[in-house]
Design a protein around this motif. Structure first.
Motif, PDB file in Angstrom:
ATOM      1  N   UNK A 169      -6.529   0.835   7.366  1.00  0.00           N
ATOM      2  CA  UNK A 169      -5.927   1.867   8.219  1.00  0.00           C
ATOM      3  C   UNK A 169      -4.414   1.852   8.046  1.00  0.00           C
ATOM      4  N   UNK A 170      -3.862   0.657   7.948  1.00  0.00           N
ATOM      5  CA  UNK A 170      -2.418   0.555   7.741  1.00  0.00           C
ATOM      6  C   UNK A 170      -2.024   1.216   6.424  1.00  0.00           C
ATOM      7  N   UNK A 171      -2.816   0.936   5.409  1.00  0.00           N
ATOM      8  CA  UNK A 171      -2.545   1.530   4.097  1.00  0.00           C
ATOM      9  C   UNK A 171      -2.578   3.047   4.162  1.00  0.00           C
ATOM     10  N   UNK A 172      -3.579   3.563   4.856  1.00  0.00           N
ATOM     11  CA  UNK A 172      -3.710   5.013   4.944  1.00  0.00           C
ATOM     12  C   UNK A 172      -2.513   5.628   5.637  1.00  0.00           C
ATOM     13  N   UNK A 173      -2.050   4.951   6.666  1.00  0.00           N
ATOM     14  CA  UNK A 173      -0.892   5.483   7.389  1.00  0.00           C
ATOM     15  C   UNK A 173       0.375   5.391   6.562  1.00  0.00           C
TER      16      UNK A 173
END
Ligand code: ATP
Ligand code: MG
Length: 447
Positions: free
Chosen positions: A65-69
């Motif tokens: 999720x961090x990567x996506x953000x």
């Protein structure tokens, strides 16, 4: 921090976090740590590390999720994702989200250092060019190191438009890989058009690929749009590319070079925007040497090669594959230890396809929800009642019956060992595909 190659370790598990911090600090890196996803985001903003070692499973905000953000934001560090799960989904997803690389747990510290050094040395910025659409999830099973390398490559290829050549023995999963590349790519919303170069007679293949105008040849009553045009904005998958005739090879080369085609019977070129993926199980280098495959086409196609290792070289994938094929049957069936060890000892000339067929056959004969060693039939067709060809061929049966039964059993065995692939079976028998088809018809073995 970013100027001296600082590293942020985002890992919720204390022991792992501290061990990594010690390891990297001892190597002279500046190290910062974060205990969950939110802390990590903040530290990235505040400290601008060059590299982030990112755990997938973390409280607050997980690594993916961090990567996506983070994707698409300017000045991002290189992310190296650490996952306890060697499954293709997470690996591909991480690469799709723009990760620079990934490491699987338990971590091998030498590997950690190697990857970190590579990032720091090259300082290669990862571009967030991955597609945003929800992509078709891949169904590839197996987490042997060899397959993990494949997943990593699929993830990288999904973010590019490069021409890809997928290679590997019959039944190793080439088609699944091609689907995964397309399905995870920016072109996923557009069609993937597949052409099996071995299945279509040479005389028809040209118009299949390029289309024709009405009246281009005697049987061309109507105009036909070719596969190149159909694949416009999407992916064109040329399967069994090693089977192309020399004439078509040079026509294909032109189309691929110019990204333009002409329908048969027309001389106005049409521009096509396609991503090309080709696959073959042939030894193309030998085909080159023996003059059957054009060198220039080979280099055009061979921009990036994905090699699928044969199943016998990744036997640790067998239990998971078996489980996968059983699970798909929707029946509660288990495999005894003896059966599993038989499966693991065998060499699988027909690779995953043959394993899949073997499990399907075993499911048919399994009693009481158990597959035992006896139910595993290797390299033969279940229930085939033909004679065993030996000196015992019953002479009283007469010449032709015996010959026919031998033929039939050879065809069956070749097909079984080639996992049902007719091209491979014909090759194995040293006969033309056409003859094989004829024999299959003769013995009612179609479908
Ligand atoms: N890693 C895998 N996980 C799950 N299923 C797999 C895997 N690899 C192959 N299979 C299954 O095995 C079968 C053969 O795979 P596929 O058709 O992709 O092989 P291929 O390499 O294209 O073979 P060929 O050269 O004969 O065309 C398919 O049913 C596919 O679903
Ligand atoms: Mg295939």
């Amino acid at each position: 921090m970013s100027d001296d190659g600082g590293i942020l370790i985002a890992e919720d598990e204390k022991t792992a976090r501290e061990a990594l911090a010690r390891l990297l600090a001892a190597e002279g890196f500046r190290v910062a740590v974060a205990e969950d996803g939110r802390q990590a985001e903040e530290a990235i903003r505040r400290e601008g590390p060059a590299v982030v070692l990112l755990d997938v499973r973390m409280p607050e905000l997980d690594g993916l999720a961090l990567l996506r953000r983070a994707r698409g934001r300017a000045g991002q560090p290189a992310y190296i994702v650490m996952t306890a799960y060697g499954d293709s989904g997470t690996a591909i997803e991480a690469m799709k989200c723009g990760a620079y690389d990934y490491l699987t747990k338990p971590l091998d510290f030498a590997e950690v250092l190697r990857v970190v050094r590579r990032v720091v040395d090259h300082r290669r910025a990862v571009r967030g060019a991955a597609p945003l659409e929800a992509a078709a999830r891949t169904v590839l099973v197996g987490d042997s190191p060899a397959m993990q390398r494949v997943y990593k490559l699929i993830g990288q290829l999904a973010c590019s438009d490069a021409t890809v050549l997928v290679r590997g023995e019959t039944g190793t999963g080439k088609e699944l890989v091609v689907n995964a590349i397309h399905g995870n790519s920016a072109r996923a919303g557009a069609p993937m058009v597949a052409v099996n170069c071995a299945a279509i007679p040479d005389a028809l293949l040209e118009s299949e690929l390029f289309g024709h105008e009405r009246g281009a040849f005697t049987s061309a009553a109507n105009r036909r749009v070719g596969r190149f045009e159909e694949a416009n904005h999407g992916t064109l998958f040329l399967d069994e590319i090693g089977e192309l005739s020399p004439g078509l090879q040079s026509k294909l080369l032109r189309a691929v070079q110019e990204r333009r085609i002409e329908r048969l019977g027309s001389n106005s070129p049409i521009a096509v925007d396609i991503r090309l993926i080709a696959a073959t199980s042939r030894d193309l280098e030998r085909e080159l040497e023996e003059g059957r495959f054009r060198e220039d086409l080979y280099y055009r196609l061979n921009v990036v090669t994905v090699w699928l290792p044969p199943l016998r070289e990744r036997k640790q994938d067998i239990p998971k594959l078996v489980e996968h094929f059983l699970g798909r049957s929707g029946r509660a069936v288990s495999v005894t230890a003896a059966a599993m060890s038989r499966l693991c000892e065998y060499d699988w000339p027909g690779n995953v396809r043959q394993l899949e067929n073997t499990i399907e056959r075993a499911l048919v004969v399994a009693r009481d929800g158990v597959i035992d060693a006896d139910e595993i039939r290797l390299g033969e067709r279940a229930g085939s009642g033909g004679v065993k060809w030996s000196e015992q061929a019953p002479l009283e049966q007469g010449w032709w019956r015996n010959i026919q039964e031998l033929e039939r059993s050879m065809v069956e065995r070749a097909l079984a060992e080639a996992g049902g692939n007719k091209t491979k079976a014909a090759e194995r028998l040293g006969i033309q595909r056409r003859l094989l088809y004829g024999k299959m018809r003769e013995y009612g073995m179609e479908g």
